[in-house]
Write an enzyme that holds these catalytic residues in place. Sequence first.
Site, mmCIF file in Angstrom:
data_model
loop_
_atom_site.group_PDB
_atom_site.id
_atom_site.type_symbol
_atom_site.label_atom_id
_atom_site.label_comp_id
_atom_site.label_asym_id
_atom_site.label_seq_id
_atom_site.Cartn_x
_atom_site.Cartn_y
_atom_site.Cartn_z
ATOM 1 N N CYS A 158 0.823 -1.374 -0.005
ATOM 2 C CA CYS A 158 -0.120 -0.102 -0.166
ATOM 3 C C CYS A 158 0.875 1.248 0.054
ATOM 4 C CB CYS A 158 -1.040 -0.032 1.164
ATOM 5 S SG CYS A 158 -2.289 -1.291 1.046
ATOM 6 N N HIS A 175 -3.884 7.327 1.606
ATOM 7 C CA HIS A 175 -4.053 5.905 1.100
ATOM 8 C C HIS A 175 -5.438 5.313 1.630
ATOM 9 C CE1 HIS A 175 -3.787 1.805 0.311
ATOM 10 N NE2 HIS A 175 -3.843 1.219 1.340
ATOM 11 N N ASN A 196 -9.874 -0.352 -1.773
ATOM 12 C CA ASN A 196 -8.489 -0.408 -1.573
ATOM 13 C C ASN A 196 -7.717 -1.204 -2.945
ATOM 14 O OD1 ASN A 196 -5.799 -0.581 -0.775
ATOM 15 N ND2 ASN A 196 -6.013 -1.488 0.975
HETATM 16 N N1 ACO Z 1 -19.101 -8.817 6.775
HETATM 17 C C1 ACO Z 1 -19.706 -9.110 7.850
HETATM 18 N N2 ACO Z 1 -19.364 -9.276 8.929
HETATM 19 C C2 ACO Z 1 -17.662 -9.161 9.159
HETATM 20 C C3 ACO Z 1 -17.247 -9.052 7.788
HETATM 21 C C4 ACO Z 1 -17.705 -8.937 6.809
HETATM 22 N N3 ACO Z 1 -17.138 -8.940 5.560
HETATM 23 N N4 ACO Z 1 -15.792 -9.063 8.244
HETATM 24 C C5 ACO Z 1 -15.854 -9.148 9.470
HETATM 25 N N5 ACO Z 1 -16.854 -9.465 10.086
HETATM 26 C C6 ACO Z 1 -17.462 -9.665 11.478
HETATM 27 C C7 ACO Z 1 -16.251 -10.345 12.243
HETATM 28 O O1 ACO Z 1 -16.231 -11.592 12.062
HETATM 29 C C8 ACO Z 1 -16.618 -9.738 13.769
HETATM 30 O O2 ACO Z 1 -17.681 -10.645 14.008
HETATM 31 P P1 ACO Z 1 -17.716 -11.036 15.801
HETATM 32 O O3 ACO Z 1 -17.725 -9.806 16.311
HETATM 33 O O4 ACO Z 1 -18.940 -11.936 15.765
HETATM 34 O O5 ACO Z 1 -16.173 -11.774 15.900
HETATM 35 C C9 ACO Z 1 -17.109 -8.478 13.373
HETATM 36 O O6 ACO Z 1 -17.612 -8.172 12.098
HETATM 37 C C10 ACO Z 1 -16.343 -7.189 13.960
HETATM 38 O O7 ACO Z 1 -14.959 -7.498 13.065
HETATM 39 P P2 ACO Z 1 -13.696 -6.664 13.381
HETATM 40 O O8 ACO Z 1 -12.415 -7.244 12.781
HETATM 41 O O9 ACO Z 1 -13.574 -6.326 14.712
HETATM 42 O O10 ACO Z 1 -14.259 -5.311 12.448
HETATM 43 P P3 ACO Z 1 -13.447 -4.011 12.471
HETATM 44 O O11 ACO Z 1 -14.566 -2.865 12.930
HETATM 45 O O12 ACO Z 1 -12.391 -4.056 13.034
HETATM 46 O O13 ACO Z 1 -13.331 -3.703 11.070
HETATM 47 C C11 ACO Z 1 -11.557 -3.995 9.354
HETATM 48 C C12 ACO Z 1 -12.513 -4.624 10.305
HETATM 49 C C13 ACO Z 1 -12.435 -3.262 8.303
HETATM 50 C C14 ACO Z 1 -10.452 -4.993 8.591
HETATM 51 C C15 ACO Z 1 -10.695 -2.836 10.046
HETATM 52 O O14 ACO Z 1 -10.251 -3.586 11.171
HETATM 53 C C16 ACO Z 1 -9.798 -2.312 8.987
HETATM 54 O O15 ACO Z 1 -9.951 -1.559 8.201
HETATM 55 N N6 ACO Z 1 -8.483 -2.658 9.343
HETATM 56 C C17 ACO Z 1 -7.391 -1.983 8.513
HETATM 57 C C18 ACO Z 1 -7.086 -2.434 7.179
HETATM 58 C C19 ACO Z 1 -5.833 -1.528 6.691
HETATM 59 O O16 ACO Z 1 -5.717 -0.696 6.821
HETATM 60 N N7 ACO Z 1 -5.157 -2.401 5.793
HETATM 61 C C20 ACO Z 1 -4.048 -1.861 5.265
HETATM 62 C C21 ACO Z 1 -3.791 -1.663 4.047
HETATM 63 S S1 ACO Z 1 -3.908 -3.207 3.033
HETATM 64 C C22 ACO Z 1 -2.246 -3.686 2.297
HETATM 65 O O17 ACO Z 1 -1.266 -2.953 2.718
HETATM 66 C C23 ACO Z 1 -2.018 -4.710 1.268
#
Ligand code: ACO
Length: 354
Positions: free
Chosen positions: A113, A281, A311
């Site tokens: 990224c 980003h 993304n």
């Molecule tokens: N649909 C429905 N529910 C989902 C989904 C989905 N697609 N994905 C996860 N859930 C559920 C989980 O299972 C969890 O359920 P539970 O509470 O029953 O266990 C619940 O939703 C909450 O999950 P969290 O992981 O706590 O959700 P969060 O609010 O943290 O969001 C996310 C997750 C969107 C991935 C966030 O953490 C994020 O954006 N992180 C950073 C991503 C990023 O910046 N990546 C870097 C760039 S990528 C690169 O370098 C290649």
Amino acid sequence: MRSIITGTGIGIPTNVVPNAALARIMDTSDEWIRTRSGVEQRYYVDAGQGSSDLGMMAAEAALGAAKRTREEIDAIVFATMTPDFFFPGNGPVVQAKMGFPESTPTFDIRQQCSGFLYGLDLADSLIQSRKYKRLLLIGADVHTPFMPWQNGWGNTVGEVDRDVTPEEYAANTAVRDRTVLFGDGAGAVVMEASDSGDDRGFLAARLYTDGSNIEALYVPGVGFRRRPYVSHEQVEGAEQIPLMEGREVFKMAVVKMPEAVRNVCASQGIETADIDVLIIHQANLRIVEGVAKQLGLPPEKVPHNIERYANTTAGTLPILFHECLADGRIKPGMLVCFTALGSGMHWGAALYRA
Ligand code: ACO
């Protein structure tokens, strides 16, 4: 002497995939994806279309905008984590397909990224070294090959039209936390030496790496510590699909990007309030808003397009930069700050006077 960007372009596939298309093949919903990430749709490539193809579309448009011929480009820098081949990288692929002469060397970089951000600093350094006057910098990624395509993913692009089996639904749901966040796309810029004497151009960058927690975001399988480097067992264990500790990465993003922005501004004696446009980003709208808040930047200075593209990894910065130039949100003389964070972890910020 300054490095200035004289042309930009983007390469976007034609298949629009709204959140509802993903909700058909796994346990997710438009509501979850929108509220947690800001994504409303993404674009997927056609079968057989790679990041080099999107990169070429973007590069062709950037060359046209800069009014430069292939012969006038001294070198190509290609940033991607998803090249067409394990090796070589995409540099030689686009060099040959676009008909560049053999005197145009290519550099392949893979900072995920942060790839385009690192590419900007590399391109500026190559220009400042006076070895090269004009560079073509491309950031492109395709994420669809990471998806477990065998589980009915063809539904998303109209390749098939069938309900997935309960087993396929469960397997897709197991990777829903990552797959819904990504799309395919590319952007490119032409960067040139300018001694016009005005204050336009690349001002400074601050780049950072912390490799102490690679497991926060990485592909566990298909690597050269393994013998053989790819096996049926790895594929059956889905080790070719990226793993991400979402919360860990989120927390790091909202701390490290503001820090990098402040540091690069301080290095130039500039206040963060002087930034006119933050090109950040596009990994999650909540990260974008969190960083803007920490820097005290109002929403009009922090554009986003994650709702349309999701993304696109190395593609996000040049696509957003291109769109802001095209619709006038970036005007000549404005101070632009680029910032990104991603797998590595790599992050940083760069200042550019448009
Ligand atoms: N649909 C429905 N529910 C989902 C989904 C989905 N697609 N994905 C996860 N859930 C559920 C989980 O299972 C969890 O359920 P539970 O509470 O029953 O266990 C619940 O939703 C909450 O999950 P969290 O992981 O706590 O959700 P969060 O609010 O943290 O969001 C996310 C997750 C969107 C991935 C966030 O953490 C994020 O954006 N992180 C950073 C991503 C990023 O910046 N990546 C870097 C760039 S990528 C690169 O370098 C290649």
